[in-house]
Design a protein around this motif. Structure first.
Motif, PDB file in Angstrom:
ATOM      1  N   TYR A 145       0.840  -1.199   0.000  1.00  0.00           N
ATOM      2  CA  TYR A 145       0.000   0.000   0.000  1.00  0.00           C
ATOM      3  C   TYR A 145       0.877   1.251   0.000  1.00  0.00           C
ATOM      4  O   TYR A 145       0.617   2.198  -0.727  1.00  0.00           O
ATOM      5  N   THR A 146       1.910   1.242   0.817  1.00  0.00           N
ATOM      6  CA  THR A 146       2.820   2.378   0.906  1.00  0.00           C
ATOM      7  C   THR A 146       3.557   2.591  -0.411  1.00  0.00           C
ATOM      8  O   THR A 146       3.686   3.728  -0.877  1.00  0.00           O
ATOM      9  N   CYS A 183       2.562   1.654  -3.399  1.00  0.00           N
ATOM     10  CA  CYS A 183       1.579   2.133  -4.370  1.00  0.00           C
ATOM     11  C   CYS A 183       1.318   3.620  -4.166  1.00  0.00           C
ATOM     12  O   CYS A 183       1.278   4.384  -5.132  1.00  0.00           O
ATOM     13  N   LEU A 184       1.168   4.039  -2.926  1.00  0.00           N
ATOM     14  CA  LEU A 184       0.927   5.452  -2.619  1.00  0.00           C
ATOM     15  C   LEU A 184       2.094   6.332  -3.063  1.00  0.00           C
ATOM     16  O   LEU A 184       1.885   7.419  -3.606  1.00  0.00           O
ATOM     17  N   LYS A 185       3.316   5.853  -2.874  1.00  0.00           N
ATOM     18  CA  LYS A 185       4.486   6.624  -3.306  1.00  0.00           C
ATOM     19  C   LYS A 185       4.464   6.831  -4.821  1.00  0.00           C
ATOM     20  O   LYS A 185       4.753   7.920  -5.307  1.00  0.00           O
ATOM     21  N   ASP A 215       1.690   9.287  -5.662  1.00  0.00           N
ATOM     22  CA  ASP A 215       2.128  10.658  -5.352  1.00  0.00           C
ATOM     23  C   ASP A 215       3.101  11.184  -6.403  1.00  0.00           C
ATOM     24  O   ASP A 215       3.068  12.364  -6.749  1.00  0.00           O
ATOM     25  N   TYR A 272      -0.072  -3.559  -7.047  1.00  0.00           N
ATOM     26  CA  TYR A 272      -0.381  -2.165  -6.734  1.00  0.00           C
ATOM     27  C   TYR A 272      -1.820  -1.836  -7.129  1.00  0.00           C
ATOM     28  O   TYR A 272      -2.531  -1.153  -6.391  1.00  0.00           O
ATOM     29  N   LEU A 301      -4.816  -0.415  -4.880  1.00  0.00           N
ATOM     30  CA  LEU A 301      -5.507   0.823  -5.253  1.00  0.00           C
ATOM     31  C   LEU A 301      -7.011   0.597  -5.327  1.00  0.00           C
ATOM     32  O   LEU A 301      -7.804   1.401  -4.824  1.00  0.00           O
TER      33      LEU A 301
END
Length: 103
Positions: free
Chosen positions: A3-4, A6-8, A11, A52, A56
């Motif tokens: 999750y982290t 994917c978020l990076k 962003d 990912y 999402l």
């Protein structure tokens, strides 16, 4: 951890992305963006990108169903046309029982 990661990437793709901007086109563009990103062995692998996208989708479904930030039906439709091809993994070498016993 996924999750982290994917978020990076999300962003990096668009640091000011709003829920109102999430649609089929944005998701397709994000997929193309991920295929251009570097991974451990060159480009990100299809299996990593698929992972990912699974994360999402889970987050967007939660945002739709629990937080009412998106339309739940629209989220499902956004992901219907997205396909991610995973490359076949090479089979690892394995010892037979007799070989292990001989060692």
């Amino acid at each position: 951890e996924k999750y982290t990661a994917c978020l990076k990437h999300l962003d990096k793709f668009n640091p000011k992305l709003r829920f109102s901007e999430i649609d089929e086109t944005m998701i397709a563009r994000f997929k193309n963006f991920l295929f251009d990103q570097k991974g451990r062995k060159g480009k990100l692998e299809g299996s990593t990108i698929k992972s990912y996208f699974n994360k999402l989708k889970i987050v967007l479904e939660h945002a739709a169903k629990k937080e009412h930030l998106l339309d739940a039906k629209a989220v499902q439709e956004h992901f219907q046309e997205i396909t991610i091809t995973e490359s076949k993994r090479k089979e690892g070498l394995h010892l037979e029982i007799e070989e292990i016993q001989a060692l």
